[in-house]
Design a protein around this motif. Structure first.
Motif, PDB file in Angstrom:
ATOM      1  N   LEU A  70       0.823  -1.199   0.000  1.00 27.64           N
ATOM      2  CA  LEU A  70       0.000   0.000   0.000  1.00 27.64           C
ATOM      3  C   LEU A  70       0.865   1.261   0.000  1.00 27.64           C
ATOM      4  O   LEU A  70       0.467   2.292  -0.528  1.00 27.64           O
ATOM      5  CB  LEU A  70      -0.949  -0.015   1.202  1.00 27.64           C
ATOM      6  CG  LEU A  70      -2.004   1.073   1.259  1.00 27.64           C
ATOM      7  CD1 LEU A  70      -2.895   1.043   0.024  1.00 27.64           C
ATOM      8  CD2 LEU A  70      -2.835   0.922   2.521  1.00 27.64           C
ATOM      9  N   LEU A  71       2.073   1.166   0.543  1.00 27.21           N
ATOM     10  CA  LEU A  71       2.993   2.311   0.552  1.00 27.21           C
ATOM     11  C   LEU A  71       3.350   2.739  -0.874  1.00 27.21           C
ATOM     12  O   LEU A  71       3.543   3.926  -1.143  1.00 27.21           O
ATOM     13  CB  LEU A  71       4.251   1.987   1.347  1.00 27.21           C
ATOM     14  CG  LEU A  71       4.042   1.783   2.850  1.00 27.21           C
ATOM     15  CD1 LEU A  71       5.333   1.325   3.505  1.00 27.21           C
ATOM     16  CD2 LEU A  71       3.513   3.051   3.489  1.00 27.21           C
ATOM     17  N   ILE A  72       3.419   1.781  -1.776  1.00 32.36           N
ATOM     18  CA  ILE A  72       3.714   2.104  -3.177  1.00 32.36           C
ATOM     19  C   ILE A  72       2.562   2.896  -3.777  1.00 32.36           C
ATOM     20  O   ILE A  72       2.775   3.879  -4.491  1.00 32.36           O
ATOM     21  CB  ILE A  72       4.014   0.825  -3.984  1.00 32.36           C
ATOM     22  CG1 ILE A  72       5.317   0.209  -3.484  1.00 32.36           C
ATOM     23  CG2 ILE A  72       4.087   1.109  -5.486  1.00 32.36           C
ATOM     24  CD1 ILE A  72       5.640  -1.137  -4.080  1.00 32.36           C
ATOM     25  N   LEU A  73       1.343   2.495  -3.477  1.00 31.27           N
ATOM     26  CA  LEU A  73       0.166   3.234  -3.962  1.00 31.27           C
ATOM     27  C   LEU A  73       0.144   4.643  -3.370  1.00 31.27           C
ATOM     28  O   LEU A  73      -0.135   5.609  -4.077  1.00 31.27           O
ATOM     29  CB  LEU A  73      -1.122   2.487  -3.618  1.00 31.27           C
ATOM     30  CG  LEU A  73      -2.419   3.179  -4.035  1.00 31.27           C
ATOM     31  CD1 LEU A  73      -2.462   3.375  -5.553  1.00 31.27           C
ATOM     32  CD2 LEU A  73      -3.617   2.378  -3.554  1.00 31.27           C
ATOM     33  N   ILE A  74       0.451   4.755  -2.100  1.00 30.36           N
ATOM     34  CA  ILE A  74       0.488   6.078  -1.452  1.00 30.36           C
ATOM     35  C   ILE A  74       1.548   6.948  -2.108  1.00 30.36           C
ATOM     36  O   ILE A  74       1.308   8.131  -2.390  1.00 30.36           O
ATOM     37  CB  ILE A  74       0.709   5.934   0.065  1.00 30.36           C
ATOM     38  CG1 ILE A  74      -0.520   5.290   0.705  1.00 30.36           C
ATOM     39  CG2 ILE A  74       1.040   7.277   0.711  1.00 30.36           C
ATOM     40  CD1 ILE A  74      -0.316   4.834   2.141  1.00 30.36           C
ATOM     41  N   LEU A  75       2.719   6.390  -2.376  1.00 31.76           N
ATOM     42  CA  LEU A  75       3.780   7.148  -3.045  1.00 31.76           C
ATOM     43  C   LEU A  75       3.333   7.585  -4.439  1.00 31.76           C
ATOM     44  O   LEU A  75       3.590   8.723  -4.853  1.00 31.76           O
ATOM     45  CB  LEU A  75       5.063   6.327  -3.119  1.00 31.76           C
ATOM     46  CG  LEU A  75       6.259   7.000  -3.792  1.00 31.76           C
ATOM     47  CD1 LEU A  75       6.605   8.332  -3.122  1.00 31.76           C
ATOM     48  CD2 LEU A  75       7.463   6.078  -3.782  1.00 31.76           C
ATOM     49  N   ALA A  76       2.653   6.709  -5.154  1.00 27.14           N
ATOM     50  CA  ALA A  76       2.144   7.064  -6.484  1.00 27.14           C
ATOM     51  C   ALA A  76       1.177   8.234  -6.376  1.00 27.14           C
ATOM     52  O   ALA A  76       1.221   9.174  -7.187  1.00 27.14           O
ATOM     53  CB  ALA A  76       1.470   5.856  -7.137  1.00 27.14           C
ATOM     54  N   PHE A  77       0.314   8.203  -5.376  1.00 26.06           N
ATOM     55  CA  PHE A  77      -0.648   9.284  -5.177  1.00 26.06           C
ATOM     56  C   PHE A  77       0.072  10.588  -4.809  1.00 26.06           C
ATOM     57  O   PHE A  77      -0.294  11.661  -5.287  1.00 26.06           O
ATOM     58  CB  PHE A  77      -1.676   8.893  -4.110  1.00 26.06           C
ATOM     59  CG  PHE A  77      -2.787   9.886  -3.979  1.00 26.06           C
ATOM     60  CD1 PHE A  77      -3.707  10.075  -5.001  1.00 26.06           C
ATOM     61  CD2 PHE A  77      -2.915  10.645  -2.826  1.00 26.06           C
ATOM     62  CE1 PHE A  77      -4.731  11.007  -4.880  1.00 26.06           C
ATOM     63  CE2 PHE A  77      -3.927  11.574  -2.693  1.00 26.06           C
ATOM     64  CZ  PHE A  77      -4.842  11.761  -3.724  1.00 26.06           C
ATOM     65  N   LEU A 122       1.847   2.732  -9.871  1.00 28.10           N
ATOM     66  CA  LEU A 122       0.512   2.136  -9.841  1.00 28.10           C
ATOM     67  C   LEU A 122       0.548   0.735 -10.448  1.00 28.10           C
ATOM     68  O   LEU A 122      -0.050  -0.201  -9.916  1.00 28.10           O
ATOM     69  CB  LEU A 122      -0.494   3.025 -10.582  1.00 28.10           C
ATOM     70  CG  LEU A 122      -1.943   2.543 -10.587  1.00 28.10           C
ATOM     71  CD1 LEU A 122      -2.495   2.457  -9.173  1.00 28.10           C
ATOM     72  CD2 LEU A 122      -2.796   3.465 -11.462  1.00 28.10           C
ATOM     73  N   GLY A 123       1.279   0.586 -11.543  1.00 32.20           N
ATOM     74  CA  GLY A 123       1.433  -0.733 -12.160  1.00 32.20           C
ATOM     75  C   GLY A 123       2.137  -1.710 -11.245  1.00 32.20           C
ATOM     76  O   GLY A 123       1.747  -2.877 -11.147  1.00 32.20           O
ATOM     77  N   ILE A 124       3.174  -1.238 -10.546  1.00 30.68           N
ATOM     78  CA  ILE A 124       3.887  -2.106  -9.607  1.00 30.68           C
ATOM     79  C   ILE A 124       2.962  -2.491  -8.456  1.00 30.68           C
ATOM     80  O   ILE A 124       2.894  -3.662  -8.071  1.00 30.68           O
ATOM     81  CB  ILE A 124       5.170  -1.407  -9.095  1.00 30.68           C
ATOM     82  CG1 ILE A 124       6.184  -1.285 -10.241  1.00 30.68           C
ATOM     83  CG2 ILE A 124       5.766  -2.161  -7.910  1.00 30.68           C
ATOM     84  CD1 ILE A 124       7.358  -0.371  -9.935  1.00 30.68           C
ATOM     85  N   TYR A 125       2.236  -1.518  -7.923  1.00 31.54           N
ATOM     86  CA  TYR A 125       1.316  -1.805  -6.822  1.00 31.54           C
ATOM     87  C   TYR A 125       0.277  -2.850  -7.225  1.00 31.54           C
ATOM     88  O   TYR A 125      -0.009  -3.777  -6.481  1.00 31.54           O
ATOM     89  CB  TYR A 125       0.604  -0.525  -6.365  1.00 31.54           C
ATOM     90  CG  TYR A 125      -0.537  -0.825  -5.438  1.00 31.54           C
ATOM     91  CD1 TYR A 125      -0.310  -1.208  -4.124  1.00 31.54           C
ATOM     92  CD2 TYR A 125      -1.854  -0.772  -5.892  1.00 31.54           C
ATOM     93  CE1 TYR A 125      -1.355  -1.534  -3.279  1.00 31.54           C
ATOM     94  CE2 TYR A 125      -2.909  -1.090  -5.047  1.00 31.54           C
ATOM     95  CZ  TYR A 125      -2.653  -1.464  -3.754  1.00 31.54           C
ATOM     96  OH  TYR A 125      -3.688  -1.794  -2.925  1.00 31.54           O
ATOM     97  N   LYS A 126      -0.271  -2.690  -8.429  1.00 30.72           N
ATOM     98  CA  LYS A 126      -1.317  -3.612  -8.889  1.00 30.72           C
ATOM     99  C   LYS A 126      -0.743  -4.914  -9.444  1.00 30.72           C
ATOM    100  O   LYS A 126      -1.496  -5.799  -9.806  1.00 30.72           O
ATOM    101  CB  LYS A 126      -2.157  -2.928  -9.972  1.00 30.72           C
ATOM    102  CG  LYS A 126      -2.957  -1.758  -9.469  1.00 30.72           C
ATOM    103  CD  LYS A 126      -3.665  -1.085 -10.610  1.00 30.72           C
ATOM    104  CE  LYS A 126      -5.137  -1.229 -10.360  1.00 30.72           C
ATOM    105  NZ  LYS A 126      -6.006  -0.857 -11.409  1.00 30.72           N
TER     106      LYS A 126
END
Length: 154
Positions: A70-77, A122-126
């Motif tokens: 989830l940290l990756i998604l937060i960083l993307a945001f 986002l791609g990495i997170y998903k």
């Protein structure tokens, strides 16, 4: 990866498209002079990347869970928020080519780099291989064009 609609990607795309729509009426002075000399190969690569990023970001459903990923998604945001701040700086400024292709918070050609990195994350997170590849293709074209404009300015 599960087929379905991604509301996270929709939010990212809205954050991407709204400033670009506003930019269309607030282009930097002398933009046409530079855009007429745009590298056609990079432009084609950019278009392929744009279409594939939109497609592959939207067609795979979200699966947001409280995990370390989830940290990756937060960083993307956070990168997308920085992208919005970059645009606010541009729209409040004199709207010159140098402003358009400048760095922001030390990030080179931030108008191209920030959203590309956000979609890559986002791609990495998903764990979406198609989105990761699409973001890398977009990076070559979009960031390449912006670096070329920056080079021409200097």
């Amino acid at each position: 990866m599960n087929f379905g609609f991604s509301f996270v990607a929709l939010i990212f795309l809205i954050m991407l498209f709204v400033p670009n729509i506003i930019w269309a009426k607030n282009k930097p002075m002398d933009y046409e002079k530079y855009s007429n000399n745009e590298n056609r190969t990079l432009s084609l690569i950019e278009k392929i990347g744009q279409v594939s990023v939109v497609l592959f970001s939207l067609i795979f459903a979200d699966n947001i869970k409280p995990t370390p990923w989830l940290l990756i998604l937060i960083l993307a945001f956070v990168l997308m928020i920085l992208y919005e701040l970059y645009w606010i700086k541009y729209f409040r400024g004199p709207k010159r080519m140098a402003d358009m292709y400048s760095s922001f918070l030390g990030i080179p050609v931030a108008g191209a780099t920030l959203p590309v990195l956000a979609f890559l994350l986002l791609g990495i997170y998903k764990m979406n291989f198609f989105l990761i590849i699409s973001a890398l293709i977009l990076a070559v074209g979009h960031i390449g064009i912006h670096l070329d404009y920056e080079r021409q300015l200097n």
